[in-house]
Design a protein around this motif. Structure first.
Motif, PDB file in Angstrom:
ATOM      1  N   CYS A 119      -6.236   1.860  -1.506  1.00  0.00           N
ATOM      2  CA  CYS A 119      -5.550   1.250  -0.356  1.00  0.00           C
ATOM      3  C   CYS A 119      -6.276   1.601   0.944  1.00  0.00           C
ATOM      4  CB  CYS A 119      -4.107   1.728  -0.260  1.00  0.00           C
ATOM      5  SG  CYS A 119      -3.102   1.312  -1.699  1.00  0.00           S
ATOM      6  N   TRP A 136      -0.888   7.684  -0.135  1.00  0.00           N
ATOM      7  CA  TRP A 136      -1.587   8.520  -1.112  1.00  0.00           C
ATOM      8  C   TRP A 136      -2.604   7.742  -1.948  1.00  0.00           C
ATOM      9  CZ3 TRP A 136      -0.482   6.049  -5.526  1.00  0.00           C
ATOM     10  CH2 TRP A 136       0.730   5.362  -5.603  1.00  0.00           C
ATOM     11  N   CYS A 137      -2.717   6.440  -1.716  1.00  0.00           N
ATOM     12  CA  CYS A 137      -3.529   5.551  -2.554  1.00  0.00           C
ATOM     13  C   CYS A 137      -4.956   5.423  -2.000  1.00  0.00           C
ATOM     14  CB  CYS A 137      -2.830   4.195  -2.608  1.00  0.00           C
ATOM     15  SG  CYS A 137      -3.821   2.835  -3.223  1.00  0.00           S
ATOM     16  N   TRP A 192       0.827  -1.200   0.000  1.00  0.00           N
ATOM     17  CA  TRP A 192       0.000   0.000   0.000  1.00  0.00           C
ATOM     18  C   TRP A 192       0.863   1.252   0.000  1.00  0.00           C
ATOM     19  CZ3 TRP A 192      -0.096   3.665   4.004  1.00  0.00           C
ATOM     20  CH2 TRP A 192       0.779   3.389   5.058  1.00  0.00           C
ATOM     21  N   SER A 214       0.796  -2.202  -9.339  1.00  0.00           N
ATOM     22  CA  SER A 214      -0.374  -1.427  -8.933  1.00  0.00           C
ATOM     23  C   SER A 214      -0.672  -1.754  -7.480  1.00  0.00           C
ATOM     24  CB  SER A 214      -1.589  -1.803  -9.787  1.00  0.00           C
ATOM     25  OG  SER A 214      -1.334  -1.578 -11.143  1.00  0.00           O
TER      26      SER A 214
END
Length: 102
Positions: free
Chosen positions: A34, A30-31, A27, A72
């Motif tokens: 996630c 900023w995701c 993770w 990703s």
């Protein structure tokens, strides 16, 4: 059981040499996706004492992310007996994540 922070320094002890299956969550802070998966991972860790759950911050542990060919995030990896057993990318339901452990 609580969620472990996995780094290259503790990877062998906590993951590779674990007698229990390990669920790794790759993770980043900023995701968005996630952040959606994170509470599910925490829940799985609390409810399942027979597995180890760890999180790998890809920004801080790019070498580990590279070792697992993480392109990703979130990427979830299940490791059993030191070997990759299952992998999935993207937001998953709790039910789907638990199926990965079978």
């Amino acid at each position: 059981m609580s969620v472990l922070t996995i780094t290259k320094n503790n990877f062998d002890a906590e993951v590779k040499n674990s007698s229990q299956p390990v669920l790794l969550d790759f993770w980043a802070s900023w995701c968005g996706p996630c952040k959606m998966v994170s509470p599910i991972i925490d829940e799985i860790a609390k409810e399942n004492s027979d597995i180890k759950v760890g999180k790998v911050n890809v920004d801080e542990e790019s070498e580990l992310a590279g070792d697992f060919k993480v392109m990703s995030i979130p990427t979830l990896v299940v490791i059993k007996d030191g070997k990759v057993h299952n992998t999935t990318v993207g937001v998953q339901s709790k039910q789907n994540i638990l199926k990965l452990l079978d």
